[in-house]
Design a protein around this motif. Sequence first.
Motif, mmCIF file in Angstrom:
data_model
loop_
_atom_site.group_PDB
_atom_site.id
_atom_site.type_symbol
_atom_site.label_atom_id
_atom_site.label_comp_id
_atom_site.label_asym_id
_atom_site.label_seq_id
_atom_site.Cartn_x
_atom_site.Cartn_y
_atom_site.Cartn_z
ATOM 1 N N ILE A 159 63.478 40.329 24.404
ATOM 2 C CA ILE A 159 62.058 40.432 24.538
ATOM 3 C C ILE A 159 61.311 40.428 23.242
ATOM 4 O O ILE A 159 62.135 40.573 22.129
ATOM 5 C CB ILE A 159 61.562 41.953 25.230
ATOM 6 N N HIS A 217 60.877 48.506 31.337
ATOM 7 C CA HIS A 217 59.722 47.925 30.888
ATOM 8 C C HIS A 217 59.068 47.108 31.854
ATOM 9 O O HIS A 217 57.778 47.102 31.884
ATOM 10 C CB HIS A 217 60.094 47.102 29.659
ATOM 11 N N LEU A 218 59.744 46.325 32.679
ATOM 12 C CA LEU A 218 59.110 45.329 33.824
ATOM 13 C C LEU A 218 58.377 46.448 34.726
ATOM 14 O O LEU A 218 57.257 45.985 35.004
ATOM 15 C CB LEU A 218 60.253 44.641 34.276
ATOM 16 N N GLU A 271 67.104 42.560 21.555
ATOM 17 C CA GLU A 271 67.866 42.548 22.844
ATOM 18 C C GLU A 271 67.876 43.834 23.291
ATOM 19 O O GLU A 271 68.292 44.838 22.789
ATOM 20 C CB GLU A 271 69.247 41.868 22.476
ATOM 21 N N ASP A 321 58.701 38.741 27.763
ATOM 22 C CA ASP A 321 60.252 38.460 28.201
ATOM 23 C C ASP A 321 60.618 36.962 27.765
ATOM 24 O O ASP A 321 60.059 35.913 28.102
ATOM 25 C CB ASP A 321 60.311 38.472 29.773
ATOM 26 N N ARG A 359 68.856 41.530 27.819
ATOM 27 C CA ARG A 359 67.589 40.694 27.866
ATOM 28 C C ARG A 359 66.929 40.465 26.687
ATOM 29 O O ARG A 359 66.813 41.674 25.811
ATOM 30 C CB ARG A 359 66.753 41.432 29.105
ATOM 31 N N TYR A 394 65.184 46.907 30.236
ATOM 32 C CA TYR A 394 64.283 46.007 30.570
ATOM 33 C C TYR A 394 63.663 45.888 31.819
ATOM 34 O O TYR A 394 62.326 45.969 32.025
ATOM 35 C CB TYR A 394 65.193 44.341 30.840
ATOM 36 N N ARG A 395 64.351 46.622 32.811
ATOM 37 C CA ARG A 395 63.737 46.795 34.383
ATOM 38 C C ARG A 395 62.836 48.025 34.028
ATOM 39 O O ARG A 395 61.629 47.813 34.717
ATOM 40 C CB ARG A 395 64.865 47.198 35.201
ATOM 41 N N GLN A 435 63.813 36.177 27.856
ATOM 42 C CA GLN A 435 65.185 36.001 28.817
ATOM 43 C C GLN A 435 66.423 36.125 27.819
ATOM 44 O O GLN A 435 66.960 37.199 28.122
ATOM 45 C CB GLN A 435 65.162 34.402 29.259
ATOM 46 N N ARG A 467 69.886 45.741 30.553
ATOM 47 C CA ARG A 467 69.437 45.294 31.910
ATOM 48 C C ARG A 467 68.457 46.502 32.422
ATOM 49 O O ARG A 467 67.393 46.305 32.904
ATOM 50 C CB ARG A 467 70.223 44.872 32.844
ATOM 51 N N LEU A 501 54.314 43.001 27.948
ATOM 52 C CA LEU A 501 55.888 42.701 28.074
ATOM 53 C C LEU A 501 55.987 41.094 27.888
ATOM 54 O O LEU A 501 55.389 40.437 28.445
ATOM 55 C CB LEU A 501 56.510 43.157 29.236
ATOM 56 N N GLY A 549 63.071 40.852 38.184
ATOM 57 C CA GLY A 549 64.030 40.681 37.134
ATOM 58 C C GLY A 549 64.761 39.595 37.133
ATOM 59 O O GLY A 549 65.566 39.479 36.022
#
Length: 216
Positions: free
Chosen positions: A43, A185-186, A176, A161, A41, A182-183, A163, A179, A159, A20
Motif C-alpha cells: 500500500i 484497511h479495505l 508492505e 493499494d 500486500r 490489508y483487509r 498490490q 493480508r 487507501l 481483496g
Amino acid sequence: MSDATAPLTPELLIQAYGAGLFPMSEHRDDPEIFWVDPHFRGILPLDGIHVSRSLARRIRRGGYTVTLDSDFSGVLDACADRAETWINAEIRRLYVALHRMGRAHSLEIWQDGELAGGVYGVVLGSAFFGESMFSRRRDGSKLALVHLCDHLRSCGFTLFDTQFITPHLASMGAIEITRAAYRAHLRNALALPASILAQPLCSDRYSVLQRSTQTS
C-alpha cells in the motif's frame, strides 16, 4: 482460474476487488486469468508519500502537464508495452469496460504533446486499487504517483493499494502489510464513499509539492 467459456464481467471484477482479490494473467498471449490474494500486500500511504529532493526539483522545473482520464486506453496500452506483461486481451477488455462504467481511471503525464508517464486503477468506496504505471520519459511514473496521491487525498480517498512492493514504489514510501491488516484497511475504505471526480485535478505543481507530507 477463470472459466474460458464464461468470460469475466466488470461486475464480477468489482466484487473481487471488494473481497481483496485482483486478476492477473501469466503473459499477454495467455487467455487464462487467475485471482491473486497475496499473503503480504503493498500500500502507498496517502499521507506519507516520499518525494526525494531530485523529484521535488523535477516538479518545480515543470515542463509537463497532468490530466485525468484523458487517454485511459493510451495509459493501459503503454503499461502493457513491455517485454513481459500480465495484461492480456481479456484484461484489457475488462478495464476498458470498467472505465466506461466510471470504475477505472487513469492519470496522465504529458510532455511535448506525448504521453510521458501514467498510472491507472480501479476505485471502490474510498479505495484506489493501483493496477499499473509506466514511464516513457524520466520520472514519468513518479510524477504521476505524486499528482495522483495529492488528488486522491483531496477527494477523500483513504487507501491506495499497490498490490505488490517494488523498489520503485518503496522509494516513494510504499509499505508492505499482512493480508489481515490489508483487509481491515479495505473494510474501512469500502465503508467510506469517495469520488475521484469530487475535486478538480490541481494544475498547480507547487501546491501539489507543498502538500506532499514527506520530502527529503
